[in-house]
Design a protein around this motif. Structure first.
Motif, mmCIF file in Angstrom:
data_model
loop_
_atom_site.group_PDB
_atom_site.id
_atom_site.type_symbol
_atom_site.label_atom_id
_atom_site.label_comp_id
_atom_site.label_asym_id
_atom_site.label_seq_id
_atom_site.Cartn_x
_atom_site.Cartn_y
_atom_site.Cartn_z
ATOM 1 N N ASP A 223 -61.273 21.596 -87.682
ATOM 2 C CA ASP A 223 -60.479 22.533 -86.883
ATOM 3 C C ASP A 223 -60.656 23.982 -87.347
ATOM 4 O O ASP A 223 -59.950 24.864 -86.884
ATOM 5 C CB ASP A 223 -58.996 22.152 -86.928
ATOM 6 N N TYR B 179 -54.196 28.303 -90.597
ATOM 7 C CA TYR B 179 -54.590 27.482 -89.454
ATOM 8 C C TYR B 179 -54.656 28.280 -88.164
ATOM 9 O O TYR B 179 -55.032 27.754 -87.135
ATOM 10 C CB TYR B 179 -53.568 26.351 -89.251
ATOM 11 N N GLY C 201 -49.226 18.562 -80.989
ATOM 12 C CA GLY C 201 -49.982 19.365 -81.965
ATOM 13 C C GLY C 201 -51.215 19.934 -81.293
ATOM 14 O O GLY C 201 -52.020 19.200 -80.737
ATOM 15 N N ASN D 299 -54.987 11.336 -80.550
ATOM 16 C CA ASN D 299 -55.741 12.537 -80.940
ATOM 17 C C ASN D 299 -56.930 12.706 -80.015
ATOM 18 O O ASN D 299 -57.542 11.723 -79.593
ATOM 19 C CB ASN D 299 -56.275 12.390 -82.376
ATOM 20 N N ASP E 104 -49.132 30.562 -84.733
ATOM 21 C CA ASP E 104 -48.290 29.502 -84.200
ATOM 22 C C ASP E 104 -47.941 29.812 -82.746
ATOM 23 O O ASP E 104 -47.421 30.884 -82.452
ATOM 24 C CB ASP E 104 -47.013 29.414 -85.047
ATOM 25 N N ASN F 109 -53.023 16.627 -80.756
ATOM 26 C CA ASN F 109 -52.354 15.436 -81.272
ATOM 27 C C ASN F 109 -51.119 15.260 -80.396
ATOM 28 O O ASN F 109 -50.137 15.971 -80.541
ATOM 29 C CB ASN F 109 -51.971 15.640 -82.746
ATOM 30 N N LYS G 298 -54.418 22.610 -81.877
ATOM 31 C CA LYS G 298 -55.192 23.523 -82.725
ATOM 32 C C LYS G 298 -56.343 24.062 -81.894
ATOM 33 O O LYS G 298 -57.026 23.295 -81.209
ATOM 34 C CB LYS G 298 -55.742 22.799 -83.946
ATOM 35 N N ASN H 176 -52.530 27.232 -84.199
ATOM 36 C CA ASN H 176 -52.097 25.958 -84.756
ATOM 37 C C ASN H 176 -50.611 25.822 -84.474
ATOM 38 O O ASN H 176 -49.819 26.648 -84.909
ATOM 39 C CB ASN H 176 -52.339 25.932 -86.266
ATOM 40 N N SER H 177 -50.255 24.823 -83.726
ATOM 41 C CA SER H 177 -48.845 24.673 -83.393
ATOM 42 C C SER H 177 -48.460 23.224 -83.266
ATOM 43 O O SER H 177 -49.276 22.393 -82.875
ATOM 44 C CB SER H 177 -48.546 25.368 -82.063
ATOM 45 N N ASN H 178 -47.260 22.945 -83.605
ATOM 46 C CA ASN H 178 -46.665 21.641 -83.391
ATOM 47 C C ASN H 178 -45.468 21.883 -82.491
ATOM 48 O O ASN H 178 -44.438 22.365 -82.945
ATOM 49 C CB ASN H 178 -46.212 21.067 -84.737
ATOM 50 N N LYS I 89 -43.806 15.597 -80.487
ATOM 51 C CA LYS I 89 -44.476 16.875 -80.755
ATOM 52 C C LYS I 89 -45.860 16.873 -80.134
ATOM 53 O O LYS I 89 -46.534 15.835 -80.092
ATOM 54 C CB LYS I 89 -44.652 17.095 -82.269
#
Lengths: 556, 462
Positions: free
Chosen positions: B209, B299, A540, A492, B302, A443, A542, A62-64, A538
């Motif tokens: 997710d 989640y 996003g 998205n 990262d 995203n 996942k 999970n990263s932004n 950004k």
């Protein structure tokens, strides 16, 4: 109660009970019968586990990510953020000269002074009278082709040695008149003591650190030092003869300066060639790319207090497969400032900018060069002794060349490819994975479409599978932008990639992945408006996996 | 080895701890211990004295749902087949595995005219593990499939109590022996307690997710008479001081009962047993979730850490674990607390066919953790001879419909040996049961008569 009586009593009880308690006996009988029903499971040998098909879902990533995260920042390639958040990609190359202390070496200096007694001095000593002999010399300072007006010393040794053939004791003071530290002259004071043997020796070694040495007082105006000698001879009963000699050696060794005033001579600081890697284009294959206002900024920094001149003799971009493209109109001569005397020791900077108004920089950049090649030279005092110089030990000259790509432009079907060795550790039991699903949820806050394909190859480099069925699967869709080129709405997209049992099993022979990524900026019905990239954009991402396992009957 | 596996399964299976049903014993009118279930009940002897230490030994193991046959079977080649999926399907949402035991150290009673008095000292142990079906489901069917997007309940609990019960009871006949009322008062002294006051742990896998959300709110208390809060504490048998009367874990318990003879052949009865509490004050420690309203969400890793060359992935994972640990952080306090006794009630009726034999119906209820655990029993209770009394029962307990109980008393002179179980079939057919229950003991009974006041059967043909 005695035991026989208890037994007798119990017997009577039993006799009394038994006929009347048929139900009781029946229950006991059935109880015993049932109690003998040991579960069949007790009689088994070995244990097996029944088949299971659990299904697990695991979040992996999970990263932004901003562009800053996506592009690795180094000292030679980094993202620059402007006050409004607008981003530029910057690649930097640097040339720098050696430091002044490495260029300007000061040789060791050696001086010898011999003094012979006159007849009157000898007689006076023989008559019990002390004698003081004083005189001054002016010595030349050997600085090669350089001229030293004055220097501040940060290292070195002042060595004074004497050898006396006079049969008496005394003291010698050797003063470097113009070398001052904390208002005190540099003086060597060497007492010597005659004890019946000749010659009489003495020596003293003093550090030169911290002394300021003025070499302008000798008459020539530079490279001269004044030395005062004072020899005190004690009266003696020994016989002293005219002509008896005393020799004084003076040396300056390992001299290192912190500041140098004078003239350092003509110096070719450098004439070097270097390259700047444009890693952003490392993996690019095909497609069009345009940056609206690429610039090259040439910045010089100088801390030599001397006449400096320099220029660029070559500046070009190298595009793989296409060759070299000359970048026109580099600044010649290079803009280089010289510090004033009050700025001694400081760098002063100057710069020149090459852009679409004075050069062909944007065209060369739009050819996606892998490298920018440049060659530059710098000379010190090219016109000779026009002015007095000042340098510090750290004086240096630097040239920074920055290629700045303001991220405002377009990309059309820009394809990048990369290969990576990969090994996937699959479970020993290949049948264990019934199916596997990888879910990507994106995203996208960038106005960039990303179409991608990943090929799986075995150890013979044979592709046996690919991630998507479509070579141009649009993995991320560009965010919408407003009239100012800024993103208004991120997009998205969720992508599920299914691996059934057979496909999952094939992954065990994975040895290499080949990634093909195709980037395009926002495409409005075939029109590619220039887009701007800002620091608040950004991406996003996942990634999660869902897998169904097949845990088979297994002996434990 | 498989014998041991199954034995262990049995051992760790247990009834709802706080559900010592005593459904069969309730109507055994030849057994003094029935007074535990209804202080208004009397027996066929005027005086009884329990043999110290042996007067009543009661053990109970069980669970509220699954059976051994749900967990294991016989596979090919005569191997023990472990059946996780069937076991999982046999579970209830919340499952209870309990064990309990009690020993009457001393018990005696005497009838004086219309009144009956008892005095007893007993030691009681109760333990209960509560585990959620969903937790096993996490491993057996996974968190995806039917569990994805669902709040999985991981509400574990463990309760354990060891205490002493010193009690006196009295019952008296009223209204020309038609009505008999009784009460029991117990002074309770706690030895050890582990108490899950609150256990809320919810795990959810998001269906879009797959990220995890965990909410937790746990409160757990512990107390015992040993100085376990002392960091230098080491258990030593010789240092243990079992003089429990000097400790502060004190409580009270009350039981009330009534028996009413409607007509000579028909009596009805009711009781409420173990209304009370224990205040735990010795060496108390309480643990509670520091941030009960905070959700923990995971989640995944990262990607920034992957792009950052200077980052050590192990360090990243350690940091992640530290964060999770912080979010699950517990407060530690030392405040006394109160636990309630598991209150039970009985409501029944007996139809006397002779003065020695009757049929009974009994409704039972146990209220624990805001949940009613009911049971219904039909029984035959008889005194077949002067020396042999018997009760046979059939019970429906917690949706379990095969519970055949049996109890008997055997008198030899004043000596009375007895044994009673609510699920004798379960003890024999282990694979089909979720309950093992047995009480046995030795009493001395005196002045036994069939026509004790309060026992019915008057006017009924012998």
């Amino acid at each position: 109660m005695p035991i026989p009586q208890i037994i007798s009593k119990l017997h009577k009880i039993s006799k009394y009970m038994l006929p009347k308690t048929k139900i009781f006996i029946t229950i006991i009988f059935f109880t015993l019968l049932l109690a003998s029903c040991e579960p069949e499971e007790f009689k088994t040998k070995g244990v097996v586990l029944e088949e299971l098909s659990p299904e697990y879902a695991i979040p992996i990533v999970n990263s932004n990510l901003s562009l800053d995260n996506l592009i690795s920042n180094t000292s030679t390639g980094f993202i620059r953020k402007q006050n409004d958040g607008f981003l530029s990609m910057v690649y930097r190359g640097t040339m720098q000269s050696s430091k002044a202390e490495e260029i300007i070496n000061i040789a060791d200096q050696n001086y010898i002074k011999k003094v012979n007694l006159t007849l009157s001095q000898a007689n006076a000593l023989n008559n019990g009278q002390q004698q003081v002999i004083e005189f001054q010399t002016i010595q030349g300072f050997n600085a090669g082709g350089r001229e030293i007006d004055s220097i501040w010393l940060k290292a070195g040794t002042y060595a004074t040695q004497l050898e006396s053939m006079i049969k008496t004791s005394g003291t010698i003071n050797v003063t470097i008149v113009d070398a001052i530290k904390n208002s005190t002259q540099l003086i060597a004071q060497i007492p010597f003591n005659y004890q019946g043997n000749l010659p009489v020796n003495g020596a003293q070694y003093l550090p030169l650190v911290g002394f300021h040495w003025d070499m302008t007082k000798g008459g020539q105006g530079y490279n001269e030092i004044r030395i005062n000698y004072s020899i005190t001879l004690n009266p003696t009963t020994e016989t002293i003869n005219a002509g008896d000699e005393i020799q004084i050696s003076t040396a300056f060794q390992g001299i290192k300066f912190s500041r140098f005033y004078g003239y350092i001579g003509k110096i070719d600081l450098f004439d070097n060639k270097d390259t700047i890697d444009m890693s952003i284009f490392d993996n690019s294959k095909t497609g069009n790319f345009s940056i609206d206002d690429a610039i090259i900024k040439i910045k010089t920094g100088n801390s030599f207090g001397a006449e400096i001149t320099g220029g660029i003799t070559n500046l070009e971009g190298y595009t793989k497969g296409s060759g070299n493209y000359t970048i026109t109109n580099p600044p010649n001569p290079l803009p280089i400032k010289t510090p004033t005397i009050s700025e001694a020791g400081k760098f002063v900077y100057d710069s020149a900018i090459m852009n679409k108004s004075n050069s062909n920089v944007p065209q060369v950049i739009n050819n996606k060069p892998k490298q920018i090649i440049f060659q530059a030279f710098i000379k010190v005092n090219p016109s000779g002794k026009l002015q007095r110089n000042f340098v510090t030990d750290n004086s240096q000259l630097k040239i920074d060349i920055e290629i700045e790509l303001p991220l405002y432009g377009t990309a059309q079907n820009m394809v990048m490819e990369e290969e990576q060795k990969t090994e996937l550790e699959m479970p020993e039991d290949e049948e264990i994975v019934e199916n596997l699903m990888i879910r990507f949820t994106g995203n996208n806050g960038f106005p960039i479409d990303l179409s991608t394909q990943v090929y799986f190859a075995d150890s013979f480099n044979v592709v046996f599978d690919s991630l998507f069925s479509n070579i141009n699967y649009k993995f991320l869709e560009a965010a919408q932008v407003g009239s100012d080129g800024k993103v208004t709405v991120p997009t998205n997209k969720t992508t599920d990639i299914m691996f059934d049992k057979e496909r999952a099993k094939r992954l065990s022979k994975l040895s290499k992945i080949k990634i093909r990524a195709e980037l395009s900026t926002l495409n409005n019905s075939g029109v590619y408006p220039s887009v701007k990239l800002y620091s608040n954009y950004k991406l996003g991402i996942k990634i999660g996996i869902k897998t169904k396992l097949n845990l088979k009957l297994k002996n434990l | 080895m498989n014998k041991y596996i199954i034995s262990i399964i049995i051992l760790f299976s247990a009834f709802n701890l706080y559900s010592q049903h005593n459904l069969t014993m309730y109507n055994m009118h030849t057994l003094p211990q029935r007074i535990h279930t209804n202080p208004a009940q009397i027996i066929d002897s005027r005086v009884f004295v329990g043999i110290p230490g042996l007067t009543s030994v009661h053990i109970l193991y069980g669970n509220n749902g699954f059976k051994i046959k749900n967990m294991v079977g016989i596979g090919d080649s005569n191997k023990l087949l472990i059946k996780p999926l069937e076991f999982y399907n046999s579970l209830k949402k919340d499952n209870v595995i309990s064990s309990s035991g009690s020993i009457d150290l001393f018990y005696m009673g005497i009838k004086l005219r219309k009144s009956f008095f008892t005095l007893g000292i007993s030691e009681k142990f109760k333990s209960q593990v509560t585990f959620p079906k969903d937790f096993l489901g996490l491993f057996i069917i996974g968190n995806a499939g039917e569990n994805i997007g669902k709040d999985l309940n991981f509400n574990f609990g463990y309760d354990m109590m060891l205490y002493n019960d010193i009690s006196i009871s009295m019952s008296r006949a009223f209204a020309k022996n038609k009505l008999r009322l009784g009460a029991k008062v117990s002074y309770l002294n706690g030895v050890m307690n582990l108490n899950t006051e609150k256990s809320e742990l919810i795990f959810n896998t998001h269906q879009d997710d797959f990220h995890y959300t965990i909410n937790n709110n746990v409160k757990f208390n512990a107390s015992n008479i040993l100085d376990t809060l002392n960091k230098n504490f080491e258990f030593s048998e010789k240092d243990a001081d079992y003089n429990i009367l000097k400790y502060k874990n004190k409580g009270m318990g009350f039981s009330f009962g009534a028996v009413y003879t409607i007509i000579p052949k028909l009596t009805v009865n009711a009781s409420i047993v173990d209304v009370g509490f224990i205040d735990w004050k010795d060496n108390v420690v309480n643990y509670s979730t520091k941030y009960p309203n905070k959700s923990v969400e995971f989640y995944g890793l990262d990607l920034k850490t992957i792009f950052d060359d200077s980052t050590d992935m192990n360090e990243t994972i350690d940091n992640l674990l530290d964060t999770l640990t912080d979010k699950f952080e517990m407060n530690e306090t030392y405040k006394g607390y109160r636990t309630k006794l598991p209150t039970t009630f009985y409501l029944g009726g007996n139809l006397w066919i002779t003065k020695r034999h009757n049929f009974g119906i009994l409704f039972y209820g146990n209220y624990y953790q805001k949940k009613l655990n009911p049971a219904l029993t039909l029984s035959f209770n008889g005194k077949l001879t002067k020396v042999f009394g018997i009760s046979a029962s059939y019970s429906m307990i917690n949706k379990s419909f095969v519970n055949g109980g049996l109890g008997f008393t055997l008198n030899g002179g004043p000596f009375q040996f007895y044994m009673v179980s609510d699920n004798i079939i379960g003890m024999i057919k282990l694979r089909d049961t979720n309950t093992i229950d047995l009480r046995f003991g030795l009493n001395l009974t005196f002045l036994r008569k069939d026509k004790q006041a309060g026992l019915s059967g008057k006017g009924v043909k012998k």
